[in-house]
Design an enzyme around this catalytic site. Structure first.
Site, PDB file in Angstrom:
ATOM      1  N   HIS A  16       0.841  -1.209   0.000  1.00  0.00           N
ATOM      2  CA  HIS A  16       0.000   0.000   0.000  1.00  0.00           C
ATOM      3  C   HIS A  16       0.871   1.253   0.000  1.00  0.00           C
ATOM      4  O   HIS A  16       0.601   2.207  -0.727  1.00  0.00           O
ATOM      5  CB  HIS A  16      -0.872   0.060   1.269  1.00  0.00           C
ATOM      6  N   LYS A  40     -15.391  -8.238   5.056  1.00  0.00           N
ATOM      7  CA  LYS A  40     -14.203  -8.723   5.779  1.00  0.00           C
ATOM      8  C   LYS A  40     -14.331  -8.417   7.266  1.00  0.00           C
ATOM      9  O   LYS A  40     -14.776  -7.332   7.648  1.00  0.00           O
ATOM     10  CB  LYS A  40     -12.938  -8.020   5.252  1.00  0.00           C
ATOM     11  N   ARG A  89      -2.431  -6.006  -7.944  1.00  0.00           N
ATOM     12  CA  ARG A  89      -1.285  -6.881  -7.698  1.00  0.00           C
ATOM     13  C   ARG A  89      -1.166  -7.919  -8.797  1.00  0.00           C
ATOM     14  O   ARG A  89      -0.204  -7.977  -9.526  1.00  0.00           O
ATOM     15  CB  ARG A  89      -1.412  -7.585  -6.341  1.00  0.00           C
ATOM     16  N   SER A 127      -2.916  -7.651   3.141  1.00  0.00           N
ATOM     17  CA  SER A 127      -3.130  -7.484   4.587  1.00  0.00           C
ATOM     18  C   SER A 127      -3.542  -8.819   5.197  1.00  0.00           C
ATOM     19  O   SER A 127      -3.119  -9.159   6.309  1.00  0.00           O
ATOM     20  CB  SER A 127      -4.230  -6.450   4.853  1.00  0.00           C
TER      21      SER A 127
HETATM   22  O1  PNS Z   1      -8.933  -2.747   0.640  1.00  0.00           O
HETATM   23  P1  PNS Z   1     -10.242  -3.261   0.104  1.00  0.00           P
HETATM   24  O2  PNS Z   1     -10.958  -4.094   1.152  1.00  0.00           O
HETATM   25  O3  PNS Z   1     -10.091  -3.976  -1.204  1.00  0.00           O
HETATM   26  O4  PNS Z   1     -11.157  -1.963  -0.165  1.00  0.00           O
HETATM   27  C1  PNS Z   1     -12.439  -2.084  -0.708  1.00  0.00           C
HETATM   28  C2  PNS Z   1     -13.157  -0.744  -0.674  1.00  0.00           C
HETATM   29  C3  PNS Z   1     -13.254  -0.238   0.745  1.00  0.00           C
HETATM   30  C4  PNS Z   1     -12.393   0.259  -1.523  1.00  0.00           C
HETATM   31  C5  PNS Z   1     -14.580  -0.958  -1.269  1.00  0.00           C
HETATM   32  O5  PNS Z   1     -15.235  -1.940  -0.517  1.00  0.00           O
HETATM   33  C6  PNS Z   1     -15.407   0.313  -1.297  1.00  0.00           C
HETATM   34  O6  PNS Z   1     -15.263   1.122  -2.197  1.00  0.00           O
HETATM   35  N1  PNS Z   1     -16.279   0.500  -0.288  1.00  0.00           N
HETATM   36  C7  PNS Z   1     -17.143   1.659  -0.175  1.00  0.00           C
HETATM   37  C8  PNS Z   1     -18.599   1.297  -0.483  1.00  0.00           C
HETATM   38  C9  PNS Z   1     -18.877   1.409  -1.963  1.00  0.00           C
HETATM   39  O7  PNS Z   1     -18.782   2.462  -2.570  1.00  0.00           O
HETATM   40  N2  PNS Z   1     -19.202   0.265  -2.558  1.00  0.00           N
HETATM   41  C10 PNS Z   1     -19.493   0.161  -3.981  1.00  0.00           C
HETATM   42  C11 PNS Z   1     -18.211  -0.018  -4.773  1.00  0.00           C
HETATM   43  S1  PNS Z   1     -18.632  -0.494  -6.371  1.00  0.00           S
END
Ligand code: PNS
Length: 160
Positions: A16, A40, A89, A127
Protein backbone atom coordinates in the site's frame (compact mmCIF):
# COMPACT_ATOMS: atom_id res chain seq x y z
CA UNK A 1 -5.79 17.31 -9.24
CA UNK A 2 -7.03 15.50 -6.14
CA UNK A 3 -7.19 11.71 -5.83
CA UNK A 4 -8.59 9.27 -3.27
CA UNK A 5 -6.88 5.99 -2.46
CA UNK A 6 -9.56 3.94 -0.66
CA UNK A 7 -9.18 0.62 1.09
CA UNK A 8 -9.60 -1.39 4.25
CA UNK A 9 -5.91 -0.97 5.19
CA UNK A 10 -6.30 -3.61 7.92
CA UNK A 11 -3.38 -3.01 8.30
CA UNK A 12 -1.43 -0.87 5.82
CA UNK A 13 1.35 -2.91 4.15
CA UNK A 14 4.51 -1.89 2.30
CA UNK A 15 2.58 -2.66 -0.89
CA UNK A 16 0.00 0.00 0.00
CA UNK A 17 2.75 2.41 1.00
CA UNK A 18 4.45 1.95 -2.37
CA UNK A 19 1.19 2.89 -4.14
CA UNK A 20 0.68 5.88 -1.77
CA UNK A 21 4.17 7.24 -2.51
CA UNK A 22 3.84 6.80 -6.26
CA UNK A 23 0.30 8.23 -6.40
CA UNK A 24 1.42 11.21 -4.29
CA UNK A 25 4.00 11.94 -7.01
CA UNK A 26 1.31 11.95 -9.70
CA UNK A 27 -1.40 14.03 -8.03
CA UNK A 28 -1.41 17.40 -6.24
CA UNK A 29 -3.34 15.96 -3.32
CA UNK A 30 -3.94 12.40 -2.23
CA UNK A 31 -6.43 11.33 0.42
CA UNK A 32 -5.85 7.85 1.79
CA UNK A 33 -9.33 6.84 2.91
CA UNK A 34 -10.12 3.97 5.25
CA UNK A 35 -13.47 2.30 4.69
CA UNK A 36 -15.00 -0.56 6.60
CA UNK A 37 -15.26 -3.51 4.19
CA UNK A 38 -18.57 -5.23 4.94
CA UNK A 39 -17.26 -8.53 3.51
CA UNK A 40 -14.20 -8.72 5.78
CA UNK A 41 -13.85 -9.16 9.54
CA UNK A 42 -11.39 -6.49 10.70
CA UNK A 43 -8.48 -7.04 13.07
CA UNK A 44 -7.83 -3.34 13.75
CA UNK A 45 -10.47 -0.70 14.48
CA UNK A 46 -10.83 2.13 11.98
CA UNK A 47 -9.19 4.44 14.55
CA UNK A 48 -6.16 2.12 14.87
CA UNK A 49 -5.84 1.88 11.09
CA UNK A 50 -5.96 5.67 10.82
CA UNK A 51 -3.25 6.03 13.47
CA UNK A 52 -0.91 3.64 11.64
CA UNK A 53 -1.58 5.32 8.27
CA UNK A 54 -1.00 8.80 9.74
CA UNK A 55 2.30 7.63 11.17
CA UNK A 56 3.57 6.12 7.91
CA UNK A 57 2.37 9.02 5.73
CA UNK A 58 3.56 11.85 8.00
CA UNK A 59 6.59 12.67 5.80
CA UNK A 60 4.57 12.93 2.57
CA UNK A 61 3.30 16.53 2.49
CA UNK A 62 0.45 16.16 -0.02
CA UNK A 63 -1.09 13.09 1.64
CA UNK A 64 -3.91 13.24 4.17
CA UNK A 65 -5.55 10.31 5.92
CA UNK A 66 -9.27 10.05 6.54
CA UNK A 67 -12.10 7.54 6.87
CA UNK A 68 -15.55 7.30 5.36
CA UNK A 69 -18.67 5.20 5.40
CA UNK A 70 -21.16 4.76 2.60
CA UNK A 71 -20.51 5.06 -1.10
CA UNK A 72 -16.98 5.79 -2.25
CA UNK A 73 -18.11 7.98 -5.16
CA UNK A 74 -20.21 10.10 -2.81
CA UNK A 75 -17.22 10.56 -0.51
CA UNK A 76 -14.96 11.39 -3.49
CA UNK A 77 -17.44 14.03 -4.70
CA UNK A 78 -17.65 15.54 -1.20
CA UNK A 79 -13.87 15.77 -1.19
CA UNK A 80 -13.83 17.35 -4.68
CA UNK A 81 -11.66 14.48 -5.87
CA UNK A 82 -11.99 13.40 -9.49
CA UNK A 83 -9.79 10.28 -9.35
CA UNK A 84 -9.97 7.00 -7.43
CA UNK A 85 -6.66 5.15 -7.17
CA UNK A 86 -6.65 1.36 -7.00
CA UNK A 87 -3.60 -0.87 -6.72
CA UNK A 88 -3.49 -4.03 -8.82
CA UNK A 89 -1.28 -6.88 -7.70
CA UNK A 90 -2.09 -9.83 -9.87
CA UNK A 91 -4.62 -10.88 -12.47
CA UNK A 92 -6.72 -12.24 -9.60
CA UNK A 93 -7.47 -8.68 -8.42
CA UNK A 94 -8.62 -7.59 -11.83
CA UNK A 95 -12.12 -8.99 -12.14
CA UNK A 96 -13.44 -7.58 -8.87
CA UNK A 97 -11.68 -4.25 -9.35
CA UNK A 98 -13.06 -4.03 -12.90
CA UNK A 99 -16.58 -4.65 -11.57
CA UNK A 100 -16.17 -1.95 -8.89
CA UNK A 101 -14.69 0.55 -11.36
CA UNK A 102 -17.60 0.07 -13.76
CA UNK A 103 -20.15 0.40 -10.96
CA UNK A 104 -18.45 3.51 -9.62
CA UNK A 105 -18.46 5.06 -13.11
CA UNK A 106 -22.14 4.22 -13.47
CA UNK A 107 -22.82 5.93 -10.14
CA UNK A 108 -20.73 9.01 -11.00
CA UNK A 109 -19.24 9.37 -14.46
CA UNK A 110 -17.26 12.42 -13.34
CA UNK A 111 -14.93 10.27 -11.23
CA UNK A 112 -12.26 8.24 -12.99
CA UNK A 113 -10.65 5.09 -11.56
CA UNK A 114 -6.91 4.87 -12.17
CA UNK A 115 -5.19 1.52 -11.65
CA UNK A 116 -1.58 1.39 -10.58
CA UNK A 117 0.43 -1.80 -10.87
CA UNK A 118 2.06 -2.85 -7.65
CA UNK A 119 5.81 -3.10 -7.34
CA UNK A 120 6.73 -6.71 -8.29
CA UNK A 121 8.32 -7.12 -4.86
CA UNK A 122 4.88 -6.82 -3.26
CA UNK A 123 2.76 -8.64 -5.83
CA UNK A 124 2.05 -11.52 -3.42
CA UNK A 125 1.49 -9.28 -0.41
CA UNK A 126 -1.90 -8.65 1.19
CA UNK A 127 -3.13 -7.48 4.59
CA UNK A 128 -4.83 -10.87 5.02
CA UNK A 129 -1.66 -12.91 4.51
CA UNK A 130 0.29 -10.57 6.80
CA UNK A 131 -2.32 -11.04 9.56
CA UNK A 132 -2.29 -14.80 9.13
CA UNK A 133 1.51 -15.05 9.36
CA UNK A 134 1.63 -12.68 12.34
CA UNK A 135 -1.17 -14.54 14.11
CA UNK A 136 0.99 -17.69 14.12
CA UNK A 137 4.06 -15.80 15.30
CA UNK A 138 5.79 -15.62 11.90
CA UNK A 139 7.94 -12.64 10.95
CA UNK A 140 6.37 -9.94 8.78
CA UNK A 141 9.48 -7.78 8.88
CA UNK A 142 10.03 -5.97 5.57
CA UNK A 143 6.41 -6.54 4.53
CA UNK A 144 4.81 -3.86 6.69
CA UNK A 145 6.09 -0.59 8.20
CA UNK A 146 7.77 -0.94 11.60
CA UNK A 147 4.86 0.68 13.46
CA UNK A 148 2.49 -1.90 11.96
CA UNK A 149 4.81 -4.79 12.81
CA UNK A 150 4.83 -3.64 16.45
CA UNK A 151 1.04 -3.28 16.53
CA UNK A 152 0.60 -6.77 15.07
CA UNK A 153 2.94 -8.27 17.65
CA UNK A 154 1.14 -6.59 20.53
CA UNK A 155 -2.31 -7.41 19.12
CA UNK A 156 -1.53 -11.11 18.86
CA UNK A 157 0.38 -11.33 22.13
CA UNK A 158 -2.62 -9.78 23.90
CA UNK A 159 -4.93 -12.29 22.21
CA UNK A 160 -2.94 -15.44 22.93
O1 PNS B 1 -8.93 -2.75 0.64
P1 PNS B 1 -10.24 -3.26 0.10
O2 PNS B 1 -10.96 -4.09 1.15
O3 PNS B 1 -10.09 -3.98 -1.20
O4 PNS B 1 -11.16 -1.96 -0.17
C1 PNS B 1 -12.44 -2.08 -0.71
C2 PNS B 1 -13.16 -0.74 -0.67
C3 PNS B 1 -13.25 -0.24 0.75
C4 PNS B 1 -12.39 0.26 -1.52
C5 PNS B 1 -14.58 -0.96 -1.27
O5 PNS B 1 -15.23 -1.94 -0.52
C6 PNS B 1 -15.41 0.31 -1.30
O6 PNS B 1 -15.26 1.12 -2.20
N1 PNS B 1 -16.28 0.50 -0.29
C7 PNS B 1 -17.14 1.66 -0.18
C8 PNS B 1 -18.60 1.30 -0.48
C9 PNS B 1 -18.88 1.41 -1.96
O7 PNS B 1 -18.78 2.46 -2.57
N2 PNS B 1 -19.20 0.26 -2.56
C10 PNS B 1 -19.49 0.16 -3.98
C11 PNS B 1 -18.21 -0.02 -4.77
S1 PNS B 1 -18.63 -0.49 -6.37
Amino acid sequence: MKAIYPGSFDPVTNGHLDIIERAANLFDELVVAVAPNIDKKALFTVEERLEMLREVCKEIPNVTVDSFTGLLVRYAAEQNASVIIKGLRALSDFEFEFEMALMNRRLDSGIETVFMMTNAEYSYLSSSIVKEVASFGGSVSGLVPKVVEERLISKFSIRS
